[in-house]
Design an enzyme around this catalytic site. Sequence first.
Site, PDB file in Angstrom:
ATOM      1  N   TYR A   1       0.875  -0.895   0.133  1.00 11.96           N
ATOM      2  CA  TYR A   1       0.324   0.040  -0.276  1.00 11.96           C
ATOM      3  C   TYR A   1       0.692   1.056  -0.379  1.00 11.96           C
ATOM      4  O   TYR A   1       0.652   2.273  -0.512  1.00 11.96           O
ATOM      5  CB  TYR A   1      -0.824   0.073   1.079  1.00 11.96           C
ATOM      6  CG  TYR A   1      -2.148  -1.188   0.662  1.00 11.96           C
ATOM      7  CD1 TYR A   1      -3.516  -0.357   0.092  1.00 11.96           C
ATOM      8  CD2 TYR A   1      -2.279  -2.130   1.214  1.00 11.96           C
ATOM      9  CE1 TYR A   1      -4.634  -0.770  -0.519  1.00 11.96           C
ATOM     10  CE2 TYR A   1      -3.485  -3.208   1.128  1.00 11.96           C
ATOM     11  CZ  TYR A   1      -4.675  -1.870  -0.302  1.00 11.96           C
ATOM     12  OH  TYR A   1      -4.790  -3.141  -0.308  1.00 11.96           O
TER      13      TYR A   1
ATOM     14  N   ASP B   1      -8.071   7.497  -4.459  1.00 17.47           N
ATOM     15  CA  ASP B   1      -6.942   8.178  -4.858  1.00 17.47           C
ATOM     16  C   ASP B   1      -7.010   9.920  -4.252  1.00 17.47           C
ATOM     17  O   ASP B   1      -6.306  10.194  -4.625  1.00 17.47           O
ATOM     18  CB  ASP B   1      -6.757   8.202  -5.921  1.00 17.47           C
ATOM     19  CG  ASP B   1      -7.405   8.228  -6.849  1.00 17.47           C
ATOM     20  OD1 ASP B   1      -8.575   8.801  -7.504  1.00 17.47           O
ATOM     21  OD2 ASP B   1      -7.521   6.951  -7.803  1.00 17.47           O
TER      22      ASP B   1
ATOM     23  N   HIS C   1     -15.289   2.577  -0.987  1.00 14.19           N
ATOM     24  CA  HIS C   1     -14.118   1.890  -0.543  1.00 14.19           C
ATOM     25  C   HIS C   1     -12.601   2.726   0.546  1.00 14.19           C
ATOM     26  O   HIS C   1     -11.246   1.971   0.270  1.00 14.19           O
ATOM     27  CB  HIS C   1     -13.098   1.665  -1.954  1.00 14.19           C
ATOM     28  CG  HIS C   1     -14.379   0.776  -2.007  1.00 14.19           C
ATOM     29  ND1 HIS C   1     -14.181  -0.294  -3.553  1.00 14.19           N
ATOM     30  CD2 HIS C   1     -15.166  -0.097  -1.842  1.00 14.19           C
ATOM     31  CE1 HIS C   1     -14.789  -0.865  -3.510  1.00 14.19           C
ATOM     32  NE2 HIS C   1     -15.911  -1.020  -2.681  1.00 14.19           N
TER      33      HIS C   1
ATOM     34  N   ASN D   1     -16.914   2.404 -20.358  1.00 12.03           N
ATOM     35  CA  ASN D   1     -15.567   1.870 -20.185  1.00 12.03           C
ATOM     36  C   ASN D   1     -14.901   1.198 -21.182  1.00 12.03           C
ATOM     37  O   ASN D   1     -15.680   1.918 -22.364  1.00 12.03           O
ATOM     38  CB  ASN D   1     -16.220   1.161 -18.991  1.00 12.03           C
ATOM     39  CG  ASN D   1     -16.994  -0.058 -19.270  1.00 12.03           C
ATOM     40  OD1 ASN D   1     -17.141  -0.431 -20.515  1.00 12.03           O
ATOM     41  ND2 ASN D   1     -17.462  -0.398 -18.706  1.00 12.03           N
TER      42      ASN D   1
HETATM   43  P1  OAD Z   1     -11.498  -2.657 -12.594  1.00 15.15           P
HETATM   44  O1  OAD Z   1      -9.872  -3.249 -12.600  1.00 15.15           O
HETATM   45  O2  OAD Z   1     -12.511  -3.994 -11.934  1.00 15.15           O
HETATM   46  O3  OAD Z   1     -12.370  -2.423 -14.010  1.00 15.15           O
HETATM   47  C1  OAD Z   1     -12.002  -0.986 -14.756  1.00 15.15           C
HETATM   48  C2  OAD Z   1     -12.821  -0.736 -16.253  1.00 15.15           C
HETATM   49  O4  OAD Z   1     -12.239   0.118 -16.213  1.00 15.15           O
HETATM   50  C3  OAD Z   1     -12.235  -1.428 -16.752  1.00 15.15           C
HETATM   51  O5  OAD Z   1     -14.185  -1.910 -16.787  1.00 15.15           O
HETATM   52  C4  OAD Z   1     -12.065  -1.108 -17.958  1.00 15.15           C
HETATM   53  O6  OAD Z   1     -12.445  -1.797 -19.386  1.00 15.15           O
HETATM   54  C5  OAD Z   1     -12.076   0.488 -17.644  1.00 15.15           C
HETATM   55  N1  OAD Z   1     -11.807   1.492 -18.146  1.00 15.15           N
HETATM   56  C6  OAD Z   1     -10.079   0.891 -18.048  1.00 15.15           C
HETATM   57  N2  OAD Z   1      -9.117   2.269 -18.994  1.00 15.15           N
HETATM   58  C7  OAD Z   1     -10.342   3.358 -18.953  1.00 15.15           C
HETATM   59  C8  OAD Z   1      -9.643   4.842 -19.368  1.00 15.15           C
HETATM   60  N3  OAD Z   1      -9.521   5.200 -19.846  1.00 15.15           N
HETATM   61  N4  OAD Z   1     -11.463   5.070 -19.477  1.00 15.15           N
HETATM   62  C9  OAD Z   1     -12.474   4.401 -19.308  1.00 15.15           C
HETATM   63  N5  OAD Z   1     -12.325   3.081 -18.869  1.00 15.15           N
HETATM   64  C10 OAD Z   1     -11.362   2.837 -18.355  1.00 15.15           C
HETATM   65  O7  OAD Z   1     -11.707  -1.267 -11.715  1.00 15.15           O
HETATM   66  P2  OAD Z   1     -12.769  -1.297 -10.608  1.00 15.15           P
HETATM   67  O8  OAD Z   1     -14.256  -1.935 -11.177  1.00 15.15           O
HETATM   68  O9  OAD Z   1     -12.746  -0.167 -10.267  1.00 15.15           O
HETATM   69  O10 OAD Z   1     -11.829  -2.538  -4.804  1.00 15.15           O
HETATM   70  O11 OAD Z   1     -13.310  -2.654  -9.559  1.00 15.15           O
HETATM   71  C11 OAD Z   1     -14.020  -2.661  -8.383  1.00 15.15           C
HETATM   72  C12 OAD Z   1     -12.944  -2.955  -7.263  1.00 15.15           C
HETATM   73  O12 OAD Z   1     -12.135  -3.828  -7.282  1.00 15.15           O
HETATM   74  C13 OAD Z   1     -11.953  -1.571  -6.703  1.00 15.15           C
HETATM   75  O13 OAD Z   1     -12.088  -0.244  -5.812  1.00 15.15           O
HETATM   76  C14 OAD Z   1     -11.475  -2.525  -5.604  1.00 15.15           C
HETATM   77  C15 OAD Z   1     -10.995  -3.889  -6.216  1.00 15.15           C
HETATM   78  O14 OAD Z   1     -10.677  -4.389  -5.974  1.00 15.15           O
HETATM   79  C16 OAD Z   1     -10.823  -2.689  -3.187  1.00 15.15           C
HETATM   80  O15 OAD Z   1     -10.037  -2.225  -3.516  1.00 15.15           O
HETATM   81  C17 OAD Z   1     -11.730  -2.939  -1.888  1.00 15.15           C
END
Ligand code: OAD
Length: 252
Positions: A74, A111, A126, A220
């Site tokens: 972290y 962040d 989160h 996304n």
């Molecule tokens: P993910 O990594 O699961 O998903 C990221 C998403 O962002 C995907 O749908 C990509 O297509 C999209 N993406 C990537 N680059 C992009 C861009 N430039 N513009 C638009 N979309 C883009 O991340 P989260 O859904 O945030 O939890 O993950 C959810 C949680 O899982 C996080 O908060 C974290 C993780 O484990 C904890 O740490 C508790």
Amino acid sequence: MTNRTSGYNFPTQLLKTLRFARQVAVLTGAGISAESGLATFRDPMTGLWAKFRPEELATPEAFQRNPKLVWEWYQWRREQVEKAAPNPGHFALAQIESKVPKFSLITQNVDSLHQQAGSKNVVELHGNIRRTKCFEENIVVESWPETEDVPPHCPRCGGLLRPDVVWFGENLPLEALYAAANASKNADLFFSIGTSGQVEPAASLPRLAQQNGATVVTINLEVTTTAFHKVYNFNGRAGEILPALVQKAWAG
Ligand code: OAD
């Protein structure tokens, strides 16, 4: 009405809905910060969970087993976050907030980049990686004596300190969860941006908004299939799509 577009040919109805929205709610995930140089979690190759195992780094059990490893991981992520700056996607969302009567920015990100871009009503589901809390007492700790110990110890109880983020298997902060659910229920327009929708309860918020009458917009990289009506799906970079959307919605 499901609308798929890969360009910036925004449907007129969507532009109107945004311009005249009374209440907008936005859910963001790691993808909104990707263009700020921060890794997502599940993108193949570049995602953090493609390189690291969440069971070893993001659970209370992992911390109990190896607190030093977890603290240092972290710490490394905190350094990345401190070097990052908001991108045009973050700024476009702050602009929308300044234009609509009611606005909530619900984020799974830890962040602070939304706040740095000027977003005011931010709900952090989160936690926040810049904050530290006591593993034993679950209270935020602002400062602690400098020692060689990794992780450092709580100045009150001597327990181990940990990042103030939500780990797998932990509950979300209740107040944030209520605020997120309320904002989603009351929104007439709901955006889901840069999230893969794989982590609950955040993943259910677009459906909650939709069931209560909101138009839903997803942005996304991957093509999302959805059975919802009144959903607009955009596949591309949030840092490009959002500024274009704001510009077109309020043009003239
Ligand atoms: P993910 O990594 O699961 O998903 C990221 C998403 O962002 C995907 O749908 C990509 O297509 C999209 N993406 C990537 N680059 C992009 C861009 N430039 N513009 C638009 N979309 C883009 O991340 P989260 O859904 O945030 O939890 O993950 C959810 C949680 O899982 C996080 O908060 C974290 C993780 O484990 C904890 O740490 C508790």
